[in-house]
Design an enzyme around this catalytic site. Structure first.
Site, PDB file in Angstrom:
ATOM      1  N   ARG A   1       0.841  -1.189   0.000  1.00 23.65           N
ATOM      2  CA  ARG A   1       0.000   0.000   0.000  1.00 23.65           C
ATOM      3  C   ARG A   1       0.877   1.240   0.000  1.00 23.65           C
ATOM      4  O   ARG A   1       1.950   1.259   0.590  1.00 23.65           O
ATOM      5  CB  ARG A   1      -0.908   0.010   1.233  1.00 23.65           C
TER       6      ARG A   1
ATOM      7  N   SER B   1       1.595  -7.947  10.971  1.00 22.22           N
ATOM      8  CA  SER B   1       2.034  -8.129  12.359  1.00 22.22           C
ATOM      9  C   SER B   1       1.412  -9.378  12.982  1.00 22.22           C
ATOM     10  O   SER B   1       1.292  -9.488  14.187  1.00 22.22           O
ATOM     11  CB  SER B   1       1.663  -6.899  13.200  1.00 22.22           C
ATOM     12  N   GLY B   2       0.999 -10.306  12.131  1.00 18.06           N
ATOM     13  CA  GLY B   2       0.556 -11.597  12.646  1.00 18.06           C
ATOM     14  C   GLY B   2      -0.936 -11.734  12.916  1.00 18.06           C
ATOM     15  O   GLY B   2      -1.348 -12.646  13.621  1.00 18.06           O
ATOM     16  N   LYS B   3      -1.773 -10.854  12.340  1.00 22.94           N
ATOM     17  CA  LYS B   3      -3.224 -11.010  12.555  1.00 22.94           C
ATOM     18  C   LYS B   3      -3.727 -12.332  11.979  1.00 22.94           C
ATOM     19  O   LYS B   3      -4.499 -13.032  12.604  1.00 22.94           O
ATOM     20  CB  LYS B   3      -4.009  -9.882  11.874  1.00 22.94           C
ATOM     21  N   THR B   4      -3.277 -12.643  10.749  1.00 23.22           N
ATOM     22  CA  THR B   4      -3.752 -13.873  10.112  1.00 23.22           C
ATOM     23  C   THR B   4      -3.302 -15.093  10.919  1.00 23.22           C
ATOM     24  O   THR B   4      -4.094 -15.998  11.187  1.00 23.22           O
ATOM     25  CB  THR B   4      -3.244 -13.936   8.654  1.00 23.22           C
TER      26      THR B   4
ATOM     27  N   SER C   1       4.825 -10.472   0.312  1.00 24.91           N
ATOM     28  CA  SER C   1       4.181 -11.386  -0.647  1.00 24.91           C
ATOM     29  C   SER C   1       2.894 -11.906  -0.013  1.00 24.91           C
ATOM     30  O   SER C   1       2.797 -12.006   1.209  1.00 24.91           O
ATOM     31  CB  SER C   1       5.125 -12.543  -0.994  1.00 24.91           C
ATOM     32  N   ARG C   2       1.928 -12.250  -0.850  1.00 28.25           N
ATOM     33  CA  ARG C   2       0.588 -12.552  -0.323  1.00 28.25           C
ATOM     34  C   ARG C   2      -0.007 -13.803  -0.943  1.00 28.25           C
ATOM     35  O   ARG C   2       0.350 -14.179  -2.065  1.00 28.25           O
ATOM     36  CB  ARG C   2      -0.352 -11.380  -0.633  1.00 28.25           C
TER      37      ARG C   2
ATOM     38  N   PHE D   1       3.450 -17.094  17.963  1.00 31.29           N
ATOM     39  CA  PHE D   1       2.647 -18.023  17.154  1.00 31.29           C
ATOM     40  C   PHE D   1       1.715 -18.857  18.042  1.00 31.29           C
ATOM     41  O   PHE D   1       0.983 -18.292  18.839  1.00 31.29           O
ATOM     42  CB  PHE D   1       3.552 -18.867  16.258  1.00 31.29           C
TER      43      PHE D   1
HETATM   44  O1  SAT Z   1      -2.859  -4.752   0.980  1.00 25.65           O
HETATM   45  S1  SAT Z   1      -3.745  -4.823   2.122  1.00 25.65           S
HETATM   46  O2  SAT Z   1      -4.045  -3.477   2.588  1.00 25.65           O
HETATM   47  O3  SAT Z   1      -4.974  -5.470   1.768  1.00 25.65           O
HETATM   48  C1  SAT Z   1      -3.009  -5.704   3.360  1.00 25.65           C
HETATM   49  C2  SAT Z   1      -2.575  -4.866   4.478  1.00 25.65           C
HETATM   50  O4  SAT Z   1      -1.684  -4.043   4.293  1.00 25.65           O
HETATM   51  O5  SAT Z   1      -3.130  -5.013   5.586  1.00 25.65           O
HETATM   52 MN    MN Z   2      -4.794  -5.709   7.035  1.00 23.13          MN
END
Ligand code: SAT
Ligand code: MN
Length: 594
Positions: free
Chosen positions: A76, A258-261, A372-373, A497
């Site tokens: 972003r 920051s580890g939300k997922t 990376s996503r 974790f």
């Molecule tokens: O690219 S996103 O904004 O969807 C992911 C993030 O930065 O939280």
């Molecule tokens: Mn997010």
């Protein structure tokens, strides 16, 4: 793709809006999406045939793809993310503002003829479950088939959304083009008063998939203010205590990357066999006030857009199986020997790899980009909670705030009241990550992890949190967590974790009033013995250090926070200053064993 008859059955204001945008952007073709499998096959094949992405090994990774964004389009861009309103104070001191008409003019100049030679996709999407009073619908017009494929995973896209669009009074309209990907002319513009989004010269996630941060947070936060609810950058986690047959729902805000997922997909360690954790959402929660004055949450999304780098057997064992089908990978590395994706943390590196830019990897730099996503559907995730699709949402027992802080902030503490919890959220300061362009590791104010996502003046946003609290009869407990403390050598102290469940377990004990806690000026801190360390090789002394309240450090912290709060001037709520001064005084008066 919709046929003409289906298009004619849509609300006429929509058809004429699409026509208007077509006239300005001049695509060769307009493609109305229905979200079907057939359509998706056609689009994914087109992306493969035109070499816009790489189809991965069909046996090991069926229907999975690797997409590479251009090297300056990997995160972003906050300095190009604009709130466009009549007056600057509507956006407030933490947002970048442009006058609405000026922004419209600038964007329409950039969009003029931009889709020539391309197809414009009309992508309907629904945020939230079908038939829910909490859901919102939107349409994104985009010239990127990659964005379409992502929206199909991350939202309820297609005919399910068309049906809701026909019923809804209002939808969010958005227009996106990859343009020429020029960084100089890259903008993500939000027009909250017009319920409109425009984004150009980018293909990266949160800049281009306008349903996500632009709609579900920035625009939704404005709607939420007007309608009395909250749109938050929070995961939503279900914890079941199987012995007691009891379920708890916890939402939590942590900044991007920051580890939300990982936390939303936590696997309780063996010592907690009677617990099972399931995911409702991993990134965004919409919170409403229920009929009994309780906080109810829904996940507006339908898939996960998680960080791949670092995701593996130790950080998030639960997601790995999910990533083996119907998943789009962005900016990970590629093993050309067997056409599989790879990233740091997944496994040992294969002998030959192309890095995320497509160059042969020499082992010196990261092979996968740190931001990376993966885009993967929630419905194929084994530990999803069934309630993710429940139109009524779920009642929250607790909320947590936090961020990366290598020093000072304890592993966990609990606000004495919900209102003090608002202060704790507003006080969040966290180290930056690879999720936003710019330097990582710099401590910045990131209230409620919403700094980059609040679509209006944050002073007013804080006030809205108090208004929300005033209407609650059952208030969730609020906690602050910090998994990221480092020792003098720069190593993380807490294993993090799955082991974070030990802290979650304490929170649940607090929700159930099972354990007492130590009162400090910032809130309640656990008795060291109440954090269950069974089977974990972790010294009690270290835990004591992580739970220590450092008076001098907090005196300084409050001074930093105060400088930030002062930026909001008149817009900053009195009630929040009162909470602030109360805490500051408690800190100053505190006598510890210095
Ligand atoms: O690219 S996103 O904004 O969807 C992911 C993030 O930065 O939280
Ligand atoms: Mn997010």
């Amino acid at each position: 793709m919709l046929n003409n008859k289906e298009i004619e059955s849509l609300p006429s204001y929509l058809v004429s809006w699409v026509e208007e945008v077509r006239e300005k952007t001049k695509p060769d073709k307009v493609y109305w999406c229905d979200g079907s499998e057939e359509e998706n096959n056609e689009l994914t094949k087109f992306l493969t045939d035109t070499k816009q992405w790489i189809k991965l090994n069909e046996e090991e990774y069926p229907n999975c793809y690797l997409y590479r964004t251009s090297t300056d389009d990997v995160a972003r861009v906050e300095d190009r993310t604009l709130i466009c309103t009549d007056k600057e104070e509507q956006a407030g001191p933490t947002n970048r503002w442009i006058e609405k008409n000026k922004a419209l003019q600038m964007m329409w100049n950039l969009f003029e003829g931009v889709m020539r030679g391309r197809t414009m996709y009309v992508v309907p999407y629904l945020l939230g479950p079908a038939n829910s009073e909490f859901s919102q619908a939107g349409i994104e017009l985009t010239d990127s088939a990659y964005v379409v494929a992502n929206l199909r995973i991350l939202t309820r896209m297609g005919n399910i959304a068309w049906a809701e669009i026909k019923r809804k009074k209002e939808i969010i309209k958005s227009i996106h083009s990859t343009g020429n990907l020029s960084l100089e002319n890259r903008y993500i513009c939000h027009f909250p008063d017009e319920r409109l989004l425009m984004s150009i010269n980018t293909a990266y996630g949160g800049n281009a998939m306008l349903s996500k941060k632009p709609h579900a947070l920035r625009i939704a936060s404005v709607t939420a203010r007007d309608e009395g609810w909250l749109a938050e950058h929070m995961f939503l986690l279900e914890i079941e205590n199987k012995d007691k047959n009891k379920k708890y729902y916890i939402s939590g805000a942590l900044p991007s990357a920051s580890g939300k997922t990982n936390l939303a997909m936590i696997q309780p360690p063996n010592a907690f066999k009677n617990f099972i954790a399931r995911t409702v959402g991993d990134d965004i929660s919409w919170l409403f006030i229920g009929k009994e004055g309780e906080v109810r949450g829904i996940n507006p999304e339908n898939g996960f857009f998680g960080v791949a780098y670092g995701t593996g057997p130790s950080s998030n064992p639960n997601i790995l199986e999910s990533l083996k089908k119907n998943t789009i990978f962005t900016n990970v590395a590629f093993n050309p020997e067997n056409n599989t994706p790879w990233w740091e943390g997944l496994s040992n590196p294969p002998s030959k790899l192309y890095d995320w830019t497509g160059k042969l990897w020499d082992g010196k730099e990261n092979a996968a980009h740190k931001n990376s996503r993966f885009s993967t559907p929630i419905n194929q995730y084994k530990y999803k909670s069934e309630v993710y699709n429940d139109p009524k949402g779920v009642e929250l027992s607790a909320m947590l705030f936090g961020g990366r802080r290598s020093k000072l902030v304890p592993l966990v503490y609990e606000a004495r009241t919900f209102e003090q919890g608002i202060l704790i959220g507003a006080m969040t300061r966290a180290e930056t990550t690879a999720a936003q362009a710019g330097a990582s590791g710099i401590v910045r104010d990131d209230p409620m992890s919403m700094l980059a996502f609040c679509g209006y003046n944050m002073g007013e946003y804080f006030n809205h949190w108090f208004d929300f609290a005033d209407n609650l009869k059952r208030k969730p407990k609020i906690f602050n967590v910090n998994w990221f403390r480092k020792d003098d050598k720069g190593n993380y102290i807490w294993p993090g974790f799955g082991e974070n469940f030990r802290v979650i377990n304490w929170m649940i004990d607090r929700v159930d009033n099972k354990v007492s806690a130590v009162e400090t000026p910032i809130g309640f801190i656990p008795n060291v013995d109440d954090i269950n360390l069974e089977d974990l090789n972790f010294e009690k002394q270290k835990l004591k250090d992580l739970l220590y309240f450092d008076k001098q450090g907090w005196v300084k912290e409050m001074e930093e926070v105060k400088k930030f709060f002062e930026k909001f001037g008149e817009r900053f709520p009195k009630r929040l200053w009162n909470e602030f001064y109360d805490m500051q005084k408690r800190i100053q008066d505190y006598k510890n064993d210095e």
